[in-house]
Design an enzyme around this catalytic site. Structure first.
Site, PDB file in Angstrom:
ATOM      1  N   ARG A   1       0.849  -1.191   0.000  1.00 10.89           N
ATOM      2  CA  ARG A   1       0.000   0.000   0.000  1.00 10.89           C
ATOM      3  C   ARG A   1       0.884   1.240   0.000  1.00 10.89           C
ATOM      4  O   ARG A   1       1.167   1.811   1.047  1.00 10.89           O
ATOM      5  CB  ARG A   1      -0.908  -0.006   1.226  1.00 10.89           C
ATOM      6  CG  ARG A   1      -2.067  -0.956   1.067  1.00 10.89           C
ATOM      7  CD  ARG A   1      -2.868  -1.041   2.345  1.00 10.89           C
ATOM      8  NE  ARG A   1      -2.480  -2.199   3.133  1.00 10.89           N
ATOM      9  CZ  ARG A   1      -2.829  -2.407   4.392  1.00 10.89           C
ATOM     10  NH1 ARG A   1      -3.567  -1.531   5.040  1.00 10.89           N
ATOM     11  NH2 ARG A   1      -2.454  -3.490   5.017  1.00 10.89           N
TER      12      ARG A   1
ATOM     13  N   ASP B   1       2.175   4.986  -0.153  1.00  6.97           N
ATOM     14  CA  ASP B   1       1.586   6.232   0.336  1.00  6.97           C
ATOM     15  C   ASP B   1       1.449   7.273  -0.766  1.00  6.97           C
ATOM     16  O   ASP B   1       2.034   7.141  -1.831  1.00  6.97           O
ATOM     17  CB  ASP B   1       2.499   6.831   1.420  1.00  6.97           C
ATOM     18  CG  ASP B   1       2.289   6.170   2.762  1.00  6.97           C
ATOM     19  OD1 ASP B   1       1.184   5.652   3.014  1.00  6.97           O
ATOM     20  OD2 ASP B   1       3.246   6.173   3.571  1.00  6.97           O
TER      21      ASP B   1
ATOM     22  N   ARG C   1      11.458   5.556   4.258  1.00 12.87           N
ATOM     23  CA  ARG C   1      11.677   7.005   4.301  1.00 12.87           C
ATOM     24  C   ARG C   1      12.330   7.458   5.607  1.00 12.87           C
ATOM     25  O   ARG C   1      13.104   8.420   5.615  1.00 12.87           O
ATOM     26  CB  ARG C   1      10.354   7.744   4.052  1.00 12.87           C
ATOM     27  CG  ARG C   1       9.877   7.569   2.594  1.00 12.87           C
ATOM     28  CD  ARG C   1       8.423   7.946   2.398  1.00 12.87           C
ATOM     29  NE  ARG C   1       8.173   9.325   2.762  1.00 12.87           N
ATOM     30  CZ  ARG C   1       6.953   9.853   2.879  1.00 12.87           C
ATOM     31  NH1 ARG C   1       5.878   9.091   2.667  1.00 12.87           N
ATOM     32  NH2 ARG C   1       6.811  11.112   3.202  1.00 12.87           N
TER      33      ARG C   1
END
Lengths: 245, 245
Positions: free
Chosen positions: B50, B52, B198
């Site tokens: 999924r 972002d 990230r």
């Protein structure tokens, strides 16, 4: 008066081209305005190559003069600051002799044309490459490109509107590289006719698709007739890579 | 009923993310709508990861079922046709066994994070990479990354909102490559916590800038505290590269 040489990167799809025009925003205009904002000086910015609407640059070169005594690094950060949020970036600024001319002193220009050769449409590289779905025979493209190297009358590979007095041009090299689905055609020459790279690429793609024979390239060259060559490939695939002095 | 596995490329900056949400357009929704347009079947599309808002994919994998008997090549061209003009492209379609599951059967996911390390702002790669102006010491980044390889409690590298029950995850590899101004950090793992790549990149950049020592990475890992790690690096630099089964 100090003369500055700048190296410029830009996203061509947002502009009418390098040169100032009445019908939209040009890269030249935005750089001149950014220079005015920090220096209060109205300058003319001379580019090495007048890239068309939609054509990108990774290494366009230009020059301009300033009365004020400013350091190169300050000039670079100031222009970049005032260029925001436009997709134009000054990569390098150098003080050069006052007789340096970005356009007339250029010894060689190098363009690269990017093709993505696959069936699926482009999601990420849509504005950055030419999508060709039919498989390309790059060996045939390499063979066909050979006859263009050297000094030739390139009338078949100039746009109808090309304003150059002389269609005789030298081509130093045409390199065709392939890695996975990516094909890059790099062309180096002292100077180019209008749309020359894009018409050469459009013709090479016809040959790569095997719609035309390898030998057809020499016939097109000899014909000195734009109508014999392939279509003008889209601007999105074309990048001005570097200018040598 | 036939089950199809698809490989998907998309430009994340145009969407709220892979998954259907109330606050905007998702990639999942657009693919489901495109499938409906050609098949008249209301399907659910299950993605392997999924991603972002803002995160790109070069090789997202998903699956869905169709009642109609359609060939893979027709499914691919039909979905791509109805996806236009959205920057989403189906790269590959294959019929798979009916028990195949894009998410639960995935053995490894590979992400790549792109940094451009130079003073000048980004004109061309603005939405496609993270711009870091301060020089990065990639040797220090490589050294620091080593302590993350293997099985660890990664609580320091998950977002506050991460909904995973278990913060213990395995990292198979972290490869940091540099060519000219480009730095690419590729991370492979069976699965990831929310924002894990990230936050790891944001921490590696702190170490690359030499604001933090190499040894700090092990301390952050041991702390099991999100506040100890670096900032979450921007979504524009992140690409879901491939999913292995």
């Amino acid at each position: 008066v100090q003369r500055f040489k700048i190296i410029v990167e830009y996203l061509g799809s947002k502009f009418v081209g390098w040169q100032r025009q009445n019908n939209g925003i040009s890269i030249q205009q935005l750089i001149e305005e950014a220079i005015f904002k920090f220096s209060q000086e109205l300058v003319l910015v001379y580019g090495a190559g007048r890239t068309d609407k939609g054509v990108h640059a990774l290494g366009q070169v230009a020059h301009f003069d300033l009365e004020k005594n400013v350091k190169s690094t300050s000039v670079m950060s100031a222009i970049n600051f005032y260029l925001k949020p436009h997709p134009i970036s000054i990569l390098e600024v150098k003080v050069v002799p006052n007789n340096f001319h970005a356009r007339f002193d250029a010894k060689q220009r190098r363009y690269v044309y990017k093709i993505i050769n696959r069936i699926a449409p482009l999601a990420i590289m849509n504005n950055f490459a030419y999508h060709v779905a039919k498989p390309l025979n790059t060996n045939n493209m390499k063979l066909a490109a050979q006859c263009l190297i050297g000094k030739h009358d390139l009338s078949s590979f100039r746009s109808i509107g090309c304003q150059s007095n002389n269609p005789i041009k030298n081509i130093d090299s045409i390199d065709i590289a392939q890695y996975a689905e990516n094909i890059e055609i790099a062309i180096s020459a002292p100077s180019f006719l209008h749309n020359q790279v894009r018409i050469i690429v459009g013709t090479l793609v016809k040959i790569g698709k095997e719609e035309w024979e390898v030998e057809k390239m020499a016939e097109i060259l000899a014909a000195k007739n734009r109508k014999q060559a392939g279509p003008t490939a889209p601007s999105a695939g074309l990048y001005l890579l570097e200018v040598k002095y």
